[in-house]
Design a protein around this motif. Structure first.
Motif, mmCIF file in Angstrom:
data_model
loop_
_atom_site.group_PDB
_atom_site.id
_atom_site.type_symbol
_atom_site.label_atom_id
_atom_site.label_comp_id
_atom_site.label_asym_id
_atom_site.label_seq_id
_atom_site.Cartn_x
_atom_site.Cartn_y
_atom_site.Cartn_z
ATOM 1 N N GLY A 7 0.835 -1.200 0.000
ATOM 2 C CA GLY A 7 0.000 0.000 0.000
ATOM 3 C C GLY A 7 0.867 1.246 0.000
ATOM 4 O O GLY A 7 1.696 1.426 0.902
ATOM 5 N N GLY A 11 0.147 6.236 4.782
ATOM 6 C CA GLY A 11 0.675 5.326 5.811
ATOM 7 C C GLY A 11 1.898 4.582 5.312
ATOM 8 O O GLY A 11 2.940 4.534 5.984
ATOM 9 N N ASP A 33 -1.013 -0.774 -5.742
ATOM 10 C CA ASP A 33 -1.719 -1.246 -6.937
ATOM 11 C C ASP A 33 -2.212 -0.122 -7.836
ATOM 12 O O ASP A 33 -2.729 -0.377 -8.918
ATOM 13 N N GLU A 34 -2.070 1.140 -7.407
ATOM 14 C CA GLU A 34 -2.546 2.227 -8.264
ATOM 15 C C GLU A 34 -1.407 2.687 -9.186
ATOM 16 O O GLU A 34 -0.239 2.672 -8.784
ATOM 17 N N ARG A 41 -5.479 11.112 -0.890
ATOM 18 C CA ARG A 41 -6.902 11.172 -1.249
ATOM 19 C C ARG A 41 -7.528 12.461 -0.717
ATOM 20 O O ARG A 41 -8.472 12.981 -1.285
ATOM 21 N N MET A 42 -6.995 12.972 0.395
ATOM 22 C CA MET A 42 -7.635 14.168 0.964
ATOM 23 C C MET A 42 -7.425 15.402 0.085
ATOM 24 O O MET A 42 -8.064 16.430 0.302
ATOM 25 N N ALA A 78 -1.216 -7.111 -3.967
ATOM 26 C CA ALA A 78 -0.995 -8.298 -3.119
ATOM 27 C C ALA A 78 -2.258 -9.141 -3.145
ATOM 28 O O ALA A 78 -3.364 -8.611 -2.994
ATOM 29 N N THR A 105 -2.808 -1.067 3.304
ATOM 30 C CA THR A 105 -3.612 -1.095 2.077
ATOM 31 C C THR A 105 -4.876 -0.232 2.140
ATOM 32 O O THR A 105 -5.677 -0.235 1.197
ATOM 33 N N TRP A 126 -13.165 8.228 -4.732
ATOM 34 C CA TRP A 126 -12.208 7.704 -3.770
ATOM 35 C C TRP A 126 -10.775 7.738 -4.315
ATOM 36 O O TRP A 126 -9.821 7.909 -3.576
ATOM 37 N N ASP A 272 -5.914 3.233 7.442
ATOM 38 C CA ASP A 272 -7.341 2.903 7.344
ATOM 39 C C ASP A 272 -7.632 1.411 7.517
ATOM 40 O O ASP A 272 -8.754 1.030 7.837
ATOM 41 N N ILE A 289 -8.503 8.420 8.999
ATOM 42 C CA ILE A 289 -8.099 9.788 8.633
ATOM 43 C C ILE A 289 -6.593 9.801 8.393
ATOM 44 O O ILE A 289 -5.860 8.976 8.936
ATOM 45 N N GLN A 290 -6.163 10.784 7.595
ATOM 46 C CA GLN A 290 -4.756 10.777 7.186
ATOM 47 C C GLN A 290 -3.766 10.973 8.343
ATOM 48 O O GLN A 290 -2.729 10.305 8.368
ATOM 49 N N PRO A 291 -4.022 11.857 9.317
ATOM 50 C CA PRO A 291 -3.044 11.986 10.412
ATOM 51 C C PRO A 291 -2.826 10.669 11.157
ATOM 52 O O PRO A 291 -1.707 10.369 11.581
#
Ligand code: FAD
Length: 413
Positions: A7, A11, A33-34, A41-42, A78, A105, A126, A272, A289-291
Motif C-alpha cells: 500500500g 501510511g 496497486d494504483e 486522497r484528501m 498483493a 492497504t 475515492w 485505514d 483519517i490521514q493523520p
C-alpha cells in the motif's frame, strides 16, 4: 533484512521514509496497486474544485524522491500472504519474500446492493481514476445524484457546485453526517446546503438504476431522476480480503498492538486498514483519517527497524468543509457514559458548539461555523487537562473554551 510495505498511500509512504531514515541497511519495497505516484486522497476535493491539478495531489513532488531514499516502488496488487514462509503473493504471479511486513492497504468505497448501480455512469469519489471520470461527466447544468451525506459526500460538494452541477444528495438515514456529528450540526449543514442550491433528501434511497438512453434512477419517494452522473459515497471498508487464511487477526480492521504489530511477529499494519489504540476509549478502533495513517506508519516503521516506539492512541478528529461551512468533531463527541455537556446554538448565524465532559475533563466536542482557535478544544481533550473551576464557566458559556485553555493549562502564579 527485507522490508515489504503493501500500500503506497500516506501510511505506507511515511513508513518507507521512516525506515530509510533509520538507515537499517536492508531493502525497502513499497508495493502499490494504483498506477499514479503515491498521492493523498484528501487532496481530491481540491482537484475537483480546480485549486490544484493531479500532480498537486502527489505526496512527494520530486520524482526521484523514493529512489534517493533507497525505496523500490513496485506496481502490483498483493493477493495473499504466506506467514509461515514469509512471502507475499502478487497478482502478477510473482512472490515477494519479506523479513518484516507492513500492511498499509487502506480502505475502499463500498457500493450498496441496488439494481443497476454497477453499470456505467456510476462512480465513487475515492481515487484519482474516479475523479477523472467525474470531471469528464459534468459540465455546467449537469444533474448529479450524490448517494450519501457523510464526510466524503460533503467535502466534494464544493467542487461539484463550483463546476455548475445541479446536485441532489440522498441519504437513507434521517440526517447528514450521522456518524461524525450531532443532530443539530447535521441539521445546520443540511439547511446550509439548501441555501447553496443543493437538494438534500433524507430518508430517501434509490431502488433501481437503468441505463437505456441515459441514466434513470427510481427513488423510494416515487421520484424518478435522469442524472448525468451518480456518485456513490455511502461508506468504506478496510482492504484486507487478501489476508484471508493468513492467521492475521481481524475485527473491523486488522488488529494491532501498541507497537502497530499484528498477532503475528514481524507483521505490522497501519492507517485505514488497521484497528489500533483509540485515545478516548482505550479500546481498538479504525480511525480512517490521514493523520492517523501517518502516525501509525511512523510508529510501525520504527518498530520494524528495531527502534522501540509506542503508539499513544488516535484521537477521532473530523474537520469538514461543506461548501464553505466548517464543522468539526473531536474525541467522544457523542458524549461519555455518565458525563455531562454544554451547548451553544445560534441557528441564524450557523454557529454551534457542544462540549462533552467527563468529571472536569473535556473528552469530546462538535462545532459548526467556529474556525478560530478550535485547535484549543482539541488541545484540551488531548492533554486530558483538569478544568477545575473552568468547567462551571464552560457549562454556562462553552464559547469561552480559549480562555479555559489558557487559564487551565498555564502554570498559576
Ligand atoms: C475524497 C476524500 C477526502 C478525504 N479528506 C480527508 C481529510 O480532509 N482529512 C483526513 O484526515 N482524511 C481524509 N480522507 C481520508 C484519507 O484519505 C485516508 O484516511 C488516508 O488516505 C488513509 O491512508 P492509508 O495510507 O491508510 O490508505 P490509502 O491512502 O487508501 O492508501 C492505500 C493504498 O494501498 C493500495 N492497495 C489496496 N489494496 C492493495 C493490495 N492488495 N496490494 C497493493 N496495494 C493495495 C490502495 O489502492 C492505495 O493506493 C479523505 C478521503 C477521501 C476519499
Amino acid at each position: 533484512m527485507k522490508h515489504v510495505i503493501l500500500g503506497a498511500g500516506p501510511g505506507g509512504v511515511i513508513a518507507a521514509e521512516t525506515l530509510s531514515k533509520q538507515g537499517h541497511g536492508g531493502a525497502i519495497t513499497l508495493v502499490g496497486d494504483e498506477p499514479e505516484p503515491p498521492y493523498s486522497r484528501m487532496a481530491i476535493p481540491y482537484l475537483l474544485s480546480d485549486i490544484i491539478d493531479e500532480s498537486g495531489t502527489y505526496l512527494r513532488k520530486n520524482p526521484d524522491h523514493y529512489e534517493k531514499l533507497g525505496i523500490d516502488r513496485l506496481q502490483a496488487r498483493a493477493s495473499g500472504i504466506d506467514t509461515k514462509k514469509g512471502r507475499v503473493a502478487l497478482d502478477n504471479g510473482k512472490e515477494l519474500p519479506y523479513d518484516r511486513l507492513l500492511i498499509a492497504t487502506g480502505s475502499s468505497a463500498t457500493t450498496p446492493p441496488i439494481e443497476g448501480l454497477d453499470g456505467p455512469g456510476v462512480h465513487h469519489c475515492w481515487t484519482l481514476e474516479d475523479t477523472r471520470h467525474i470531471l469528464k461527466s459534468i459540465e455546467p447544468g449537469s444533474e448529479v445524484l450524490l448517494m450519501g451525506a457523510g464526510f466524503v459526500a460533503c467535502i466534494i460538494l464544493n467542487g461539484l457546485v463550483k463546476r455548475g452541477a445541479k446536485v441532489t444528495a440522498i441519504v437513507r438515514g434521517p440526517r447528514m453526517v450521522r456518524s461524525m456529528m450531532t443532530e443539530t450540526a447535521g441539521g445546520m449543514i443540511k439547511r446550509w446546503c439548501g441555501e447553496k442550491g443543493i437538494r438534500v433528501l433524507t430518508e430517501t434511497n434509490a431502488t433501481r438504476v437503468t441505463h437505456d438512453g441515459g441514466l434513470k434512477v427510481d427513488l423510494d419517494n416515487s421520484e424518478t431522476m435522469n442524472p448525468a452522473l451518480i456518485i456513490v459515497a455511502v461508506g468504506v471498508k478496510p482492504n484486507m480480503d487478501f489476508i484471508d487464511g493468513s492467521g492475521i487477526e481481524t475485527d473491523y480492521g486488522i488488529l494491532v498492538d501498541n507497537h502497530m504489530q499484528t498477532n503475528i511477529e514481524g507483521i505490522f499494519a497501519t492507517g485505514d486498514v488497521a484497528q489500533g489504540l483509540d485515545f478516548s476509549s482505550g479500546g481498538r478502533s479504525v480511525h480512517a483519517i490521514q493523520p492517523t495513517a501517518s502516525e501509525h506508519g511512523r510508529i510501525a516503521a520504527l518498530n520494524m527497524a528495531g527502534v522501540p516506539a509506542t503508539y499513544k492512541g488516535s484521537l477521532l478528529m473530523n474537520v469538514l468543509d461543506t461548501v464553505g461551512l466548517i464543522a468539526t468533531s473531536f474525541g467522544q463527541w457523542q458524549g461519555a457514559k455518565g458525563g455531562d455537556h454544554a451547548e451553544a446554538v445560534d441557528e441564524d448565524h450557523y454557529k454551534y458548539l457542544r462540549l462533552e465532559f467527563e468529571e472536569d475533563r473535556l473528552v469530546g466536542a462538535c462545532s459548526v461555523g467556529i474556525t478560530q482557535h478550535v485547535g484549543a478544544v482539541r488541545g484540551l481533550i488531548q492533554s486530558r487537562t483538569r478544568l477545575g473551576h473552568w468547567k462551571k464557566r464552560l457549562v454556562q458559556d462553552p464559547t469561552r473554551f480559549m480562555e479555559a485553555y489558557l487559564g487551565s493549562t498555564q502554570p498559576v502564579g
